[in-house]
Write a protein that holds these residues in place. Structure first.
Motif, PDB file in Angstrom:
ATOM      1  N   ALA A  12      19.654 -22.029 -41.998  1.00  0.00           N
ATOM      2  CA  ALA A  12      20.997 -22.087 -42.591  1.00  0.00           C
ATOM      3  C   ALA A  12      21.530 -23.511 -42.579  1.00  0.00           C
ATOM      4  CB  ALA A  12      21.945 -21.166 -41.822  1.00  0.00           C
ATOM      5  N   VAL A  13      21.324 -24.206 -41.456  1.00  0.00           N
ATOM      6  CA  VAL A  13      21.805 -25.585 -41.338  1.00  0.00           C
ATOM      7  C   VAL A  13      21.059 -26.483 -42.323  1.00  0.00           C
ATOM      8  CG1 VAL A  13      21.920 -27.595 -39.818  1.00  0.00           C
ATOM      9  CG2 VAL A  13      22.570 -25.342 -38.949  1.00  0.00           C
ATOM     10  N   GLU A  14      19.761 -26.273 -42.411  1.00  0.00           N
ATOM     11  CA  GLU A  14      18.950 -27.073 -43.333  1.00  0.00           C
ATOM     12  C   GLU A  14      19.428 -26.895 -44.771  1.00  0.00           C
ATOM     13  OE1 GLU A  14      14.488 -28.585 -44.015  1.00  0.00           O
ATOM     14  OE2 GLU A  14      15.139 -27.590 -42.189  1.00  0.00           O
ATOM     15  N   GLU A  19      22.371 -29.344 -49.535  1.00  0.00           N
ATOM     16  CA  GLU A  19      23.046 -28.831 -50.734  1.00  0.00           C
ATOM     17  C   GLU A  19      23.828 -29.921 -51.467  1.00  0.00           C
ATOM     18  OE1 GLU A  19      25.844 -25.776 -49.686  1.00  0.00           O
ATOM     19  OE2 GLU A  19      27.175 -27.169 -48.673  1.00  0.00           O
ATOM     20  N   HIS A  20      23.936 -31.089 -50.871  1.00  0.00           N
ATOM     21  CA  HIS A  20      24.698 -32.163 -51.503  1.00  0.00           C
ATOM     22  C   HIS A  20      24.196 -33.496 -50.950  1.00  0.00           C
ATOM     23  CE1 HIS A  20      28.276 -34.370 -52.905  1.00  0.00           C
ATOM     24  NE2 HIS A  20      28.460 -33.359 -53.712  1.00  0.00           N
ATOM     25  N   PRO A  21      24.281 -34.600 -51.728  1.00  0.00           N
ATOM     26  CA  PRO A  21      23.804 -35.895 -51.219  1.00  0.00           C
ATOM     27  C   PRO A  21      24.568 -36.375 -49.990  1.00  0.00           C
ATOM     28  CG  PRO A  21      24.107 -35.973 -53.605  1.00  0.00           C
ATOM     29  CD  PRO A  21      24.665 -34.663 -53.159  1.00  0.00           C
ATOM     30  N   ASP A  52      33.426 -37.162 -53.561  1.00  0.00           N
ATOM     31  CA  ASP A  52      32.627 -35.977 -53.835  1.00  0.00           C
ATOM     32  C   ASP A  52      31.590 -35.782 -52.736  1.00  0.00           C
ATOM     33  OD1 ASP A  52      31.266 -33.865 -54.962  1.00  0.00           O
ATOM     34  OD2 ASP A  52      30.073 -35.141 -56.279  1.00  0.00           O
ATOM     35  N   TYR A  53      31.955 -35.018 -51.727  1.00  0.00           N
ATOM     36  CA  TYR A  53      30.993 -34.687 -50.671  1.00  0.00           C
ATOM     37  C   TYR A  53      31.328 -33.323 -50.104  1.00  0.00           C
ATOM     38  CZ  TYR A  53      34.716 -36.416 -47.510  1.00  0.00           C
ATOM     39  OH  TYR A  53      35.900 -36.620 -46.859  1.00  0.00           O
ATOM     40  N   ASN A  83      21.523 -37.418 -48.146  1.00  0.00           N
ATOM     41  CA  ASN A  83      20.265 -36.942 -48.734  1.00  0.00           C
ATOM     42  C   ASN A  83      19.473 -36.070 -47.772  1.00  0.00           C
ATOM     43  OD1 ASN A  83      19.486 -37.114 -51.338  1.00  0.00           O
ATOM     44  ND2 ASN A  83      18.219 -38.927 -51.110  1.00  0.00           N
ATOM     45  N   GLY A  84      20.164 -35.247 -47.008  1.00  0.00           N
ATOM     46  CA  GLY A  84      19.500 -34.324 -46.102  1.00  0.00           C
ATOM     47  C   GLY A  84      19.049 -34.948 -44.793  1.00  0.00           C
TER      48      GLY A  84
END
Length: 125
Positions: A12-14, A19-21, A52-53, A83-84
């Motif tokens: 879930a955390v991953e 899901e967004h940069p 936008d984050y 970026n993850g």
């Protein structure tokens, strides 16, 4: 217990960090941060013009609050992901802001820091 599919699970955390940069796990919301460190992260991003984050309020979700600490192996909130990839907390973001690394990291994400434009304005004067 169970399959560990809850909001604090690694999967879930991953999903959230990818899901967004730009993803921030904080206390409160960008509009209303509930701790000084979370507020500092919001202000730094604002300085760079990053509006936008994704922000996740860990106070709303104890499972996520613990899950994100386990995921990053970092004991405190806020946490910033680009970026993850886990970047760090408030102090690391501040350091990156001060030494220019944040501008470079944002550039890699295709985000142009507002500070670059601000510097240009300075040069004109």
């Amino acid at each position: 217990g169970g399959g560990g599919g809850g909001s604090g699970s690694r999967e879930a955390v991953e999903r959230l960090v990818r899901e967004h940069p730009v993803v921030v796990f904080m206390k409160g919301s960008p509009a209303q941060p509930l701790c000084g460190f979370s507020n500092a992260v919001v202000q730094i991003l604002r300085l760079h013009g990053v509006e936008d984050y994704r922000a996740h309020d860990v106070l709303q979700d104890p499972d996520l609050r613990q899950g994100i600490k386990n995921y990053s192996n970092w004991p405190t909130i806020p946490q910033v992901y680009l970026n993850g990839e886990f970047v760090g907390g408030c102090d690391i973001l501040l350091q990156m802001h001060q030494n220019g690394d944040l501008v470079e990291e944002l550039k890699k994400l295709g985000i142009r820091s507002a500070l670059l434009d601000a510097e240009k304005d300075q040069e004109k004067k």
